[in-house]
Design a protein around this motif. Structure first.
Motif, short mmCIF file in Angstrom:
data_model
loop_
_atom_site.label_atom_id
_atom_site.label_comp_id
_atom_site.label_asym_id
_atom_site.label_seq_id
_atom_site.Cartn_x
_atom_site.Cartn_y
_atom_site.Cartn_z
N ALA A 137 44.31 20.69 30.28
CA ALA A 137 44.21 20.09 31.62
C ALA A 137 43.17 20.80 32.47
O ALA A 137 42.92 21.99 32.30
N LYS A 222 46.79 18.47 39.01
CA LYS A 222 46.19 18.16 37.71
C LYS A 222 45.15 17.07 37.93
O LYS A 222 45.46 15.96 38.35
N ASP A 225 43.65 15.31 32.05
CA ASP A 225 44.15 15.88 30.81
C ASP A 225 43.55 15.10 29.64
O ASP A 225 42.69 14.24 29.85
#
Length: 360
Positions: A137, A222, A225
């Motif tokens: 990530a 995040k 990913d």
């Protein structure tokens, strides 16, 4: 005189009958009577010789993805069935594992996506596909909430690993390159510390360290990913060995992959709780931390890998991975994947488990 003659005739008849009877006497059922050794009813002879016991030194990383199949194969007795005793050693990343193999301190190692470029360059050979990863990530700190925000920021990553791959993909997706950021090469534990102290603005990292950053850094986001780029990219994890040893010690690697495939079959079949317990025990971490990593990949069974080799799917995975290496500048030119992926090792191991002869 007559009596003596009669007695003599009677004796002749007795001897004649005895001689005839000796030709029709049935053999004794007692093996000892014939001098032959008696068979032990408690033992069964096998046409297959027992596998010669061997010890294999294996390098792994401290996460669920590195251990999910090999630890299962050991815990379930599949390695023992193949005459294998494992000695497991922990390493920080794939390039370090390859260096350890080159020095002879380990026999087999696990690598994430980034270190595959060293296999394409001839430094190591892939003996088994492990899984398709989703454990990498790109994570922004409080002031970095989009990939575009990375421009001009200080970003921590681990060079030569899947961390670099996911960072490069993320930058390219918004028209940026490594020249547009201040890239800081660090080991995984240092990256976590740098994010916690605010010394860097963002990072590219793999699980479980990525989960630690997301949980403990206030305002962490995040940004991307592996699945973010699933339509154009793939992140593979594999088991590797030195090319010369794969050729000269083929039997050892076939035996290892056979046991590994059985471990994959078991682990990929919803046994995440058991695997997490084994991983937690080995790494001395809490169960929840290990169990939370179960979503980090598409966990392939050994049968899926075997079938994927037969229909070309697995070769396609490695070809796509290589295309991405070339486009990102991590590999200069195309290399036939069969030059560094031992499809024959995986096929031989799979034949023993899933082939027609095994099914009969």
């Amino acid at each position: 005189m007559k009596k003596l003659l009669a007695l003599a005739l009677a004796l002749v008849m007795v001897f004649a009958l005895a001689a005839c009877g000796s030709d029709t006497t049935e053999p004794s059922a007692d093996p000892a009577a014939s001098g032959s050794p008696a068979a032990d009813p408690g033992t069964t002879e096998s046409n297959e010789p027992a596998a010669e016991p061997i010890t294999i030194k294996v390098g792994y990383m401290n996460n669920y993805g590195s251990l999910w199949s090999v630890l299962t194969a050991d815990q379930m007795g599949y390695m023992e069935e193949m005459g294998i005793t494992l000695e497991l050693s922990s390493f920080a990343d794939g390039p370090t594992i390859i260096s350890a193999m080159e020095s002879g301190s380990i026999d087999i190692g696990y690598i994430g996506d980034g270190a595959h470029k060293l296999c394409a360059a001839g430094n190591a050979e892939i003996i088994a596909l492990s899984h398709i990863s989703n454990g990498d990530a790109v994570i922004g700190g409080p002031n970095v909430t989009t990939l575009e925000d990375l421009a001009g920021k200080t970003v921590a990553y681990a060079a030569g690993t899947s961390s670099e791959v996911i960072l490069t993909n993320a930058l390219n997706s918004v028209g940026l390159t490594m020249d547009d950021i201040t890239a800081m090469n660090m080991d995984p534990s240092a990256i976590v510390t740098a994010m916690l102290t605010g010394d860097v603005d963002a990072c590219a990292l793999w699980s479980p360290e990525s989960l630690t950053v997301l949980e403990q850094v206030e305002g962490a986001t995040k940004l991307a990913d592996n699945m973010t780029f699933s339509d154009t990219s793939i992140s593979l994890a594999s088991w590797i060995a030195m090319p010369d040893r794969v050729e000269s010690e083929r039997d050892m690697f076939v035996r290892f992959v056979t046991a590994l495939f059985k471990g994959m079959d078991y682990s990929a079949d919803e046994h995440y709780d058991e695997v997490a317990e084994w991983v937690a025990d080995l790494l001395a971490i809490d169960y929840e931390s290990a169990y939370n990593q179960r979503g980090d990949a598409e966990w392939l069974s050994g049968k899926e890998v075997y079938d994927g080799i037969a229909d070309g799917t697995v070769a396609g995975y490695y070809e796509l991975q290589q295309e991405l290496m070339i486009s990102s500048g991590n590999l200069e030119s195309e290399v036939p994947v069969e030059d560094y992926v031992a499809f024959d090792i995986m096929t031989e191991a799979g034949d023993a488990l899933y082939g027609e002869a095994a099914a009969e």
